[in-house]
Scaffold this motif. Structure first.
Motif, mmCIF file in Angstrom:
data_model
loop_
_atom_site.group_PDB
_atom_site.id
_atom_site.type_symbol
_atom_site.label_atom_id
_atom_site.label_comp_id
_atom_site.label_asym_id
_atom_site.label_seq_id
_atom_site.Cartn_x
_atom_site.Cartn_y
_atom_site.Cartn_z
ATOM 1 N N PRO A 184 0.796 -1.130 -0.102
ATOM 2 C CA PRO A 184 0.049 0.097 0.059
ATOM 3 C C PRO A 184 0.770 1.380 0.069
ATOM 4 N N ALA A 185 0.321 2.245 -0.366
ATOM 5 C CA ALA A 185 1.052 3.711 -0.511
ATOM 6 C C ALA A 185 1.397 4.243 0.793
ATOM 7 N N ASN A 186 0.253 3.798 1.778
ATOM 8 C CA ASN A 186 0.662 4.375 2.998
ATOM 9 C C ASN A 186 1.171 3.473 4.113
ATOM 10 N N SER A 187 2.258 2.602 3.430
ATOM 11 C CA SER A 187 3.102 1.624 4.079
ATOM 12 C C SER A 187 4.338 2.283 4.133
ATOM 13 N N SER A 188 5.010 2.460 5.293
ATOM 14 C CA SER A 188 6.493 2.897 5.339
ATOM 15 C C SER A 188 7.351 2.038 5.003
ATOM 16 N N THR A 189 6.921 0.580 5.120
ATOM 17 C CA THR A 189 7.880 -0.474 4.533
ATOM 18 C C THR A 189 7.519 -0.842 3.297
ATOM 19 N N ARG A 190 8.359 -0.945 2.251
ATOM 20 C CA ARG A 190 8.145 -1.233 1.047
ATOM 21 C C ARG A 190 8.996 -2.399 0.455
ATOM 22 N N PHE A 191 8.470 -3.129 -0.230
ATOM 23 C CA PHE A 191 9.130 -4.463 -0.852
ATOM 24 C C PHE A 191 8.435 -5.201 -1.874
ATOM 25 N N ASP A 192 9.195 -5.940 -2.867
ATOM 26 C CA ASP A 192 8.646 -6.429 -3.643
ATOM 27 C C ASP A 192 8.722 -8.132 -3.698
ATOM 28 N N CYS A 193 9.422 -8.592 -2.854
ATOM 29 C CA CYS A 193 9.509 -9.872 -2.317
ATOM 30 C C CYS A 193 10.033 -10.184 -1.086
ATOM 31 N N LEU A 194 9.534 -11.390 -0.442
ATOM 32 C CA LEU A 194 9.838 -11.684 1.049
ATOM 33 C C LEU A 194 10.507 -13.003 0.645
ATOM 34 N N LEU A 195 11.562 -13.341 1.536
ATOM 35 C CA LEU A 195 12.611 -14.550 1.604
ATOM 36 C C LEU A 195 12.523 -15.158 2.927
ATOM 37 N N PRO A 196 12.566 -16.355 3.240
ATOM 38 C CA PRO A 196 12.560 -16.877 4.712
ATOM 39 C C PRO A 196 13.950 -16.395 5.170
ATOM 40 N N PHE A 197 13.906 -15.840 6.593
ATOM 41 C CA PHE A 197 15.027 -15.450 7.339
ATOM 42 C C PHE A 197 15.790 -16.570 7.696
ATOM 43 N N ASP A 198 15.479 -17.753 7.618
ATOM 44 C CA ASP A 198 16.457 -19.222 7.753
ATOM 45 C C ASP A 198 17.245 -19.116 6.794
ATOM 46 N N VAL A 199 17.015 -18.707 5.596
ATOM 47 C CA VAL A 199 18.032 -18.497 4.248
ATOM 48 C C VAL A 199 19.089 -17.626 4.683
ATOM 49 N N PHE A 200 18.793 -16.470 5.455
ATOM 50 C CA PHE A 200 19.713 -15.549 5.445
ATOM 51 C C PHE A 200 20.682 -15.941 6.785
ATOM 52 N N ARG A 201 19.938 -16.585 7.855
ATOM 53 C CA ARG A 201 20.939 -17.300 8.781
ATOM 54 C C ARG A 201 21.824 -18.043 8.173
ATOM 55 N N GLU A 202 21.418 -18.840 7.191
ATOM 56 C CA GLU A 202 22.417 -19.735 6.830
ATOM 57 C C GLU A 202 23.764 -19.084 5.947
ATOM 58 N N ILE A 203 23.227 -18.043 5.246
ATOM 59 C CA ILE A 203 24.128 -17.401 4.488
ATOM 60 C C ILE A 203 25.178 -16.547 5.395
ATOM 61 N N MET A 204 24.700 -16.128 6.562
ATOM 62 C CA MET A 204 25.407 -15.364 7.528
ATOM 63 C C MET A 204 26.089 -16.323 8.464
#
Length: 788
Positions: free
Chosen positions: A192-212
């Protein structure tokens, strides 16, 4: 009865066409300006309130004490959400995410289509905590699988041609050297235009935990934690409990750091903290423009009051006759208020047409997509503004005109005339005082923006382009940079993690002065030649260089960091910093990696060969040809990926986008305020000239020149404007000095701006008054003195 009142009001407006037109223009432009600001304010206030958990949705914040006070940060450990959910009975749901600014462009590939999208790595409960509607998929399941990805409707349309056919399809995505294939598990409505957080895709945080390789609770984690409290939770009591949580979680190593909850929907408007205490944010601009809208409406209403009371002598006999034949004061008040309301609602219709015409331009200035939709709430607000305006503008004339004794009026006496004149002068003073305030504010804001944009930031931001690495580039950064440096027109090139601007500081531990300390530092992870590419200057020591073997165990601080740590003769010293034994290779001169609202804070540089952003310094006179050559090289080196670059100086200026928009809006509303004030002044001069026609004619017969008459008519109003300048300039000087001190680095408020505004206001006044004064002075006295 109402019908008769309406007829009389309409006839009166038609009879006095000139004053009706002046009032109509003044009220309609004032209402249009007010409605535009109200649309903007309503939109600002609506941000992030669409989440169904709004009342119980919070972000976990942290207060970090340091040598200069307390810094408030949204950055929390990666595993905090999970531990809060498991250990705090007040928590109904909790989730973690990477900051939205981290990955503004993730490279995505589906089949033969490539795209870039803003992405967030989010916990499995993210779409249960937040209410971003899913068009396809189940919000409780879409982020459970590490191999899943959730995309927006617009991204689904780009990659697959439709929303319905996206689920189950494979998307290949890449971050630096890391590449992975994920299955689309859900499709979201566009943010929504009145959302302060803007994104086009969501990825599981568990993947990022593995990367880092995040396997344990790291107290320094730079992630965002959100939670939903259970119904009936006392947030104050929960904050007291939460404030000691980091101590127990890390066995006392972070006892000085305190967690607390901030309501998520409050952060957009109230996101600034000073020394651990909430201290404003965008709400200051909302309050400012709300005040401006009220002042513009007041100026328009003052015009109506002035012109109505000025015409009162022409309506005295009408009022006296009405009272004599039985009309009471209440009836007369209703009659005059009816005239005011009629004119106000006519002005409202004109204002709505103006708003419709001006909205596209207004949206361009504000960066929004506002629209005038006539739903119940909007109609109620518009009618309330119109009703308030009609009452505000009409009340004084109504009670003033209805208060005279009929016998005095019918005898030709004009009771209360000195008070009436004084009131009109006072209102003119008030109008132009506001105009003075607006003008000083606009000029000061523009000058301060020019000051910060042209002040040397400590590095060379001009002609530096940057772009994200993708495809095979992350695996071959040294070869890629070497190829770029060979392109004619390229002065230097390097790579780093993230960007020069925007990233927050984080707490870094170091052993110094005989104890463990925490210092807030901005980290820069850079490749070789970054200092040279950005034109950073060394205060001592050297930058990273291949000539000294490996620099992996060396660190470079800025001057602010050395001052904060109290290290003397730092070059060559080995310190325990951020968990490592590091030798200080050099000290870079302070430079602005934050906006000039902030003092230059400590920063450090570490050598890192895994980079996400390439920076290229090009020769200014060869910009166009060099960019074309860069594009050609990129397409050959990285086929299938677009060369999508930005200029660093544009990012630098974007730090002040809020001030730029405030300046632009203030400019237009200042012009509007002055225009409305001058319309009222024009009408008053016209009325004064009309009422003193015989006096002017007699003076001319007795030898008065045109200049004498013009000076006589202009003097009264010019004195009022000079009084307004005398009141407005000190108030403006005080207010704008306070605003300037919100910048650590700012221009000085000199007398030149005040003199310029005073001269401009006097010039506009003389121009407005002189037209009618000269016209009255040039009129043939015979016309006025002949027997009627």
């Amino acid at each position: 009865m109402f019908r008769n009142y309406l007829k009389i009001a309409w006839r009166h407006l038609l009879k006095n066409r000139r004053f009706t037109l002046l009032n109509l223009i003044g009220l309609s432009t004032g209402l249009a300006g007010t409605l535009l600001i109200c649309l903007w304010v309503y939109d600002e206030g609506s941000f992030d309130h669409f989440h169904k958990n709004d009342r119980h949705l919070f972000q976990v914040m942290e207060n970090v004490p340091h040598e200069k006070g307390i810094t408030t940060s949204p950055e929390t450990p990666a595993l905090l959400a999970a531990t809060l959910k498991a250990n705090m009975p007040e928590v109904a749901a909790a989730t973690v995410s990477t900051p939205p600014s981290w990955f503004p462009k993730i490279a995505l590939t589906a089949g033969d289509k490539n795209s870039k999208a803003a992405g967030i790595f989010a916990g499995a409960d993210y779409l249960q905590v937040f209410s971003y509607p899913l068009l396809q998929g189940n919000n409780q399941q879409v982020l459970q699988d590490k191999n899943s990805i959730v995309i927006s409707a617009s991204l689904a349309q780009t990659l697959f041609g439709s929303v319905s056919g996206a689920v189950g399809k494979t998307i290949h995505w890449q971050l630096d050297k890391f590449k992975k294939a994920s299955i689309v598990s859900g499709v979201l409505e566009n943010t929504p235009a009145n959302s302060s957080t803007r994104f086009d895709c969501l990825l599981p945080f568990d993947v990022f935990r593995e990367i880092m390789n995040i396997t344990a609770m790291d107290p320094q984690g730079p992630f965002y934690t959100y939670l939903v409290t259970k119904e009936g939770t006392d947030v104050t009591a929960f904050n007291a409990k939460l404030s000691q949580y980091m101590t127990s979680l890390t066995k006392g190593s972070t006892s000085s750091r305190q967690l607390f909850l901030e309501r998520y929907s409050d952060h957009y408007l109230h996101g600034n903290y000073e020394n651990g205490v909430q201290a404003g944010g965008r709400i200051s601009y909302v309050k400012l423009f709300s005040l401006i809208s009220l002042f513009i409406l007041l100026i328009a209403c003052i015009n109506f009051v002035n012109l109505s009371t000025a015409q009162s002598s022409g309506r005295m006999k009408e009022m006296g006759i009405r009272k004599t034949i039985g009309a009471n004061r209440a009836t007369l008040v209703l009659q005059y208020l009816g005239e005011s309301m009629l004119l106000t609602f006519l002005s409202l219709l004109v204002a709505l047409m103006l708003v419709t015409l001006l909205l596209p331009e207004f949206n361009q200035i504000t960066g929004k997509s506002l629209s005038l939709s006539f739903n119940t709430g909007t109609v109620a607000i518009i009618l309330a503004i119109a009703l308030a305006t009609g009452l505000l503008a009409g009340s004084y004339p109504a009670f003033y005109l209805s208060g005279f004794h009929p016998l005095s009026v019918l005898k030709g006496k004009m009771p209360g005339s000195p008070g009436q004149l004084l009131a009109r002068k006072g209102l003119v003073v008030f109008q132009f005082t506001l105009s003075v305030l607006f003008m000083v504010a606009v000029i000061t804001v523009y000058r301060q923006i020019a000051y910060v944009q042209h002040r040397y930031p400590g590095y060379d931001k001009d002609n530096v382009v940057y772009f994200d690495v993708e495809g095979k580039v992350p695996e071959k950064i040294p070869d890629f940079l070497a190829g770029i440096k060979r392109i004619p027109g390229v002065e230097n090139a390097s790579a780093m993690v993230g960007n020069v601007l925007g990233a927050p500081s984080r707490g870094c531990s170091w052993k110094g002065r005989g104890k463990d300390e925490i210092i807030l530092c901005r980290p820069f992870q850079v490749n070789y030649d970054m200092m040279e590419t950005l034109g950073l200057q060394m205060a001592a020591g050297r930058s990273f260089s291949r000539d000294y073997g490996t620099d992996n165990n060396r660190i470079i601080f800025n001057e602010a960091a050395i001052r904060a740590m109290g290290i003397e003769n730092p070059v060559g010293k080995v310190i325990q910093f951020d968990g490592s034994q590091l030798e200080i290779a050099g000290v870079v001169k302070d430079f602005h990696f934050q906006s000039m609202h902030e003092a230059i804070s400590p920063a450090f540089f570490r050598l890192d060969m895994v980079n996400s952003t390439v920076m290229v310094k090009i020769k200014g006179e060869q910009t166009k040809t060099t960019l074309a050559a860069l594009n050609h090289f990129y397409q050959q080196y990285n086929p299938g990926f677009a060369f999508d670059y930005k200029f660093l100086d544009e990012d630098y200026q974007a730090q002040y986008i809020a001030e730029q928009r405030v300046a632009a809006l203030s400019k237009y509303f200042t012009i509007l305020a002055i225009l409305i004030s001058c319309l009222g002044l024009f009408g008053l001069v016209a009325f004064t000239a009309e009422s003193r026609r015989k006096e002017i004619s007699i003076r001319k017969v007795l030898g008065a020149t045109v200049a004498n008459v013009v000076l006589m008519l202009s003097g009264v109003f010019l004195r009022s404007v000079l009084i307004a300048i005398g009141i407005g300039l000190p108030l403006a000087w005080y207010g704008m000095n306070r605003w300037l001190h919100s910048f650590v680095y700012h221009m000085e408020m000199g007398a030149g701006v005040l003199l310029l505004v005073a001269g401009a206001i006097i010039g506009v006044t003389l121009l407005t008054v002189s037209f009618q004064s000269v016209r009255a002075a040039l009129e043939n006295p015979v016309k006025s003195l002949k027997m009627e």
